[in-house]
Design an enzyme around this catalytic site. Structure first.
Site, PDB file in Angstrom:
ATOM      1  N   HIS A  12      -4.374   4.454   3.995  1.00 42.36           N
ATOM      2  CA  HIS A  12      -5.726   3.527   3.737  1.00 42.36           C
ATOM      3  C   HIS A  12      -7.026   4.107   3.251  1.00 42.36           C
ATOM      4  O   HIS A  12      -7.551   3.677   2.273  1.00 42.36           O
ATOM      5  CB  HIS A  12      -6.072   3.125   5.112  1.00 42.36           C
ATOM      6  CG  HIS A  12      -7.526   2.480   5.171  1.00 42.36           C
ATOM      7  ND1 HIS A  12      -7.623   1.113   4.673  1.00 42.36           N
ATOM      8  CD2 HIS A  12      -8.628   2.606   5.665  1.00 42.36           C
ATOM      9  CE1 HIS A  12      -8.781   0.651   4.962  1.00 42.36           C
ATOM     10  NE2 HIS A  12      -9.559   1.579   5.618  1.00 42.36           N
TER      11      HIS A  12
ATOM     12  N   TYR B   9       2.434   4.923  11.784  1.00 42.89           N
ATOM     13  CA  TYR B   9       2.838   3.571  11.521  1.00 42.89           C
ATOM     14  C   TYR B   9       3.460   2.813  10.762  1.00 42.89           C
ATOM     15  O   TYR B   9       3.884   1.565  10.665  1.00 42.89           O
ATOM     16  CB  TYR B   9       1.367   2.511  11.653  1.00 42.89           C
ATOM     17  CG  TYR B   9       0.395   2.852  10.894  1.00 42.89           C
ATOM     18  CD1 TYR B   9       0.604   2.083   9.583  1.00 42.89           C
ATOM     19  CD2 TYR B   9      -0.682   3.636  10.857  1.00 42.89           C
ATOM     20  CE1 TYR B   9      -0.530   2.073   8.520  1.00 42.89           C
ATOM     21  CE2 TYR B   9      -1.617   3.867   9.918  1.00 42.89           C
ATOM     22  CZ  TYR B   9      -1.478   3.136   8.814  1.00 42.89           C
ATOM     23  OH  TYR B   9      -2.463   3.036   7.688  1.00 42.89           O
TER      24      TYR B   9
ATOM     25  N   ARG C 118       0.858  -1.370  -0.004  1.00 41.88           N
ATOM     26  CA  ARG C 118      -0.037   0.083  -0.175  1.00 41.88           C
ATOM     27  C   ARG C 118       0.862   1.171   0.087  1.00 41.88           C
ATOM     28  O   ARG C 118       1.663   1.516   0.954  1.00 41.88           O
ATOM     29  CB  ARG C 118      -0.860   0.113   1.222  1.00 41.88           C
ATOM     30  CG  ARG C 118      -2.110   0.735   0.850  1.00 41.88           C
ATOM     31  CD  ARG C 118      -3.138   0.676   2.288  1.00 41.88           C
ATOM     32  NE  ARG C 118      -2.435   1.610   2.964  1.00 41.88           N
ATOM     33  CZ  ARG C 118      -2.609   1.785   4.532  1.00 41.88           C
ATOM     34  NH1 ARG C 118      -3.274   0.901   4.839  1.00 41.88           N
ATOM     35  NH2 ARG C 118      -2.017   2.661   5.137  1.00 41.88           N
TER      36      ARG C 118
HETATM   37  C1  LIG Z   1     -16.697  -6.351   9.099  1.00 40.75           C
HETATM   38  C2  LIG Z   1     -15.872  -5.261   9.339  1.00 40.75           C
HETATM   39  N1  LIG Z   1     -14.866  -5.015  10.322  1.00 40.75           N
HETATM   40  C3  LIG Z   1     -14.287  -3.869  10.309  1.00 40.75           C
HETATM   41  C4  LIG Z   1     -14.294  -2.882   9.562  1.00 40.75           C
HETATM   42  C5  LIG Z   1     -13.134  -1.717   9.544  1.00 40.75           C
HETATM   43  N2  LIG Z   1     -12.299  -1.682   8.685  1.00 40.75           N
HETATM   44  C6  LIG Z   1     -12.270  -1.031   7.472  1.00 40.75           C
HETATM   45  S1  LIG Z   1     -11.024  -1.235   6.482  1.00 40.75           S
HETATM   46  C7  LIG Z   1     -10.515  -2.122   7.296  1.00 40.75           C
HETATM   47  C8  LIG Z   1      -9.081  -3.232   7.107  1.00 40.75           C
HETATM   48  C9  LIG Z   1      -9.209  -4.002   5.871  1.00 40.75           C
HETATM   49  O1  LIG Z   1      -7.998  -4.371   5.523  1.00 40.75           O
HETATM   50  P1  LIG Z   1      -7.867  -5.315   4.195  1.00 40.75           P
HETATM   51  O2  LIG Z   1      -8.592  -6.307   4.229  1.00 40.75           O
HETATM   52  O3  LIG Z   1      -6.433  -5.612   4.102  1.00 40.75           O
HETATM   53  O4  LIG Z   1      -8.277  -4.295   3.084  1.00 40.75           O
HETATM   54  P2  LIG Z   1      -7.352  -3.161   2.426  1.00 40.75           P
HETATM   55  O5  LIG Z   1      -8.241  -1.955   3.005  1.00 40.75           O
HETATM   56  O6  LIG Z   1      -6.020  -3.230   2.757  1.00 40.75           O
HETATM   57  O7  LIG Z   1      -7.617  -3.066   1.043  1.00 40.75           O
HETATM   58  C10 LIG Z   1     -10.965  -2.437   8.573  1.00 40.75           C
HETATM   59  C11 LIG Z   1     -10.690  -3.414   9.723  1.00 40.75           C
HETATM   60  C12 LIG Z   1     -14.961  -2.956   8.480  1.00 40.75           C
HETATM   61  N3  LIG Z   1     -15.162  -2.315   7.418  1.00 40.75           N
HETATM   62  N4  LIG Z   1     -15.923  -4.244   8.472  1.00 40.75           N
END
Ligand SMILES: Cc1ncc(C[n+]2csc(CCOP(=O)(O)OP(=O)(O)O)c2C)c(N)n1
Ligand SMILES: [Mg+2]
Length: 355
Positions: A259, A268, A255
């Site tokens: 985010h 971080y 990334r």
């Molecule tokens: C069920 C759920 N739990 C927590 C969140 C909060 N949340 C939003 S983005 C994220 C991280 C996701 O990381 P990843 O699966 O690696 O996807 P990326 O954002 O890196 O594409 C979290 C925990 C959410 N959207 N849905």
């Protein structure tokens, strides 16, 4: 035979570096296809960069940046037929552009406007999924259903490294493996789930190792290499269409942006590592490959970028020209019997918004 060359460890790659790593090629892809892939990459890159600007200008809401994820989205989508279904997460919010969804519609989604939602059947693109991983069982169920109906459509679900820790990922992949659902499970491993690094996400040496536990093949590919992603997805789609079941693809990237616009990664992430990744970002990598192959000339670079910029200019203008949504819609489907305070709150909200 196409030439897919091994890169770091077991990562598949096709694009070289113009120096010590030789370029490969993908069988069946002609010059027109290579240029189409390039246009798609530039369109998504431009969409992403303009969206960050629109956010800063207060014209769209919080936005999930996908800078350096374009090769994973374009390469995989290019391997699909129009009858195949796409189940995107918020990280692939603009993948519908590749299926003809107007930029204004996707921008309206990020503006929280009802016209930002489309009928999935119009483009075979499901709604953008924000809860992590909940669309994985949807894609699997859809794919299985299509097979039961005698159709040969394949589904692809996009999700991140963090999603592989979710219950819905486990449920979806268990089901896909047992039912031999014609689905491609595409994990964009950008090595971060907001501030959680993949090394803390799992004790497995690689996410692709999880595939064996669900009884399906796993492929690990360089997520910055649009051609390697295309080829790996094409194989997975062919397997699914032939009735041989699902494939788990781990596309490895990093990334290189926050985010989302609401995030401050400086607390971080190692900024030197981010800079290193930016040097090798996926659109420039493919552009240099095309120049080395003699497929792309400098005037086409400018032309392609201008076309994409024009799509975005007219997209944001069309979005902003729409009448604002009625605030009542926010709660319309929330209560069977609205609490008495709601009417007062809505009246207050309308007064604040000047409606
Ligand atoms: C069920 C759920 N739990 C927590 C969140 C909060 N949340 C939003 S983005 C994220 C991280 C996701 O990381 P990843 O699966 O690696 O996807 P990326 O954002 O890196 O594409 C979290 C925990 C959410 N959207 N849905
Ligand atoms: Mg991630």
């Amino acid at each position: 035979m196409s030439r897919v060359l091994p890169a770091e460890g077991d990562l598949r790659r096709v694009i070289g570096d113009g120096e010590t790593l030789a370029d490969g090629e993908v069988e069946g892809l002609g010059e027109d296809d290579l240029l189409a892939l390039y246009r798609d990459l530039v369109l998504l890159r431009t969409y992403d960069e303009r969206s960050v600007v629109y956010h800063r200008q207060g014209r769209i809401g919080t936005y999930a940046i996908f800078w350096n994820h374009e090769a994973m989205q374009v390469g995989s989508a290019f391997a699909l037929e129009e009858r195949d279904w796409i189940f995107p997460s918020y990280r692939e919010s603009a993948i519908g552009l590749l299926r003809g969804i107007p930029a204004s519609t996707i921008l309206q989604w990020w503006r929280g406007h009802p016209s930002g939602w489309w009928n999935p059947r119009d483009h075979n693109v499901a709604s953008i999924c924000v809860p992590i991983g909940t669309h994985v069982p949807h894609a699997v169920g859809f794919a299985w259903g299509a097979r039961l109906k005698g159709e040969d459509a394949v589904a692809i679900a996009y999700f991140g490294d963090g999603a592989t820790s979710e219950g819905s990922f486990h449920e979806g992949l268990t089901f896909a493996g047992v039912m031999k659902a014609p689905v491609v499970l595409f994990c964009n491993n950008n090595q971060w789930a907001i501030s959680t690094p993949v090394t803390e996400q799992t004790a497995a040496p690689a996410l692709v190792d999880k595939a064996a536990g669900y009884g399906m093949p796993g492929v690990r590919v360089d997520g910055g290499d649009v051609l390697a992603v295309y080829e790996a997805t094409r194989e997975a789609v062919a397997r699914a269409r032939a009735g041989d079941g699902p494939t788990f693809i781990e596309a490895v990237t990093y990334r290189a942006a926050p985010h989302a616009t609401a995030d401050d990664p400086s607390i971080y992430i190692d900024p030197a590592r981010v800079e290193e990744e930016k040097e090798n970002e996926c659109v420039g990598r493919f552009e240099r490959y095309l120049v080395r192959q003699g497929v792309l000339i400098p005037s086409q670079v400018e032309e392609t970028r201008n076309e994409a910029l024009e799509t975005m200019r007219s997209g944001i203008a069309a979005a902003e020209a729409e009448a604002p949504a009625d605030v009542d819609l926010v709660f319309e489907h929330a209560y069977a019997s609205p609490p008495p305070s709601q009417a007062v709150d809505l009246a207050d909200l309308r007064r604040v918004l000047g409606g």
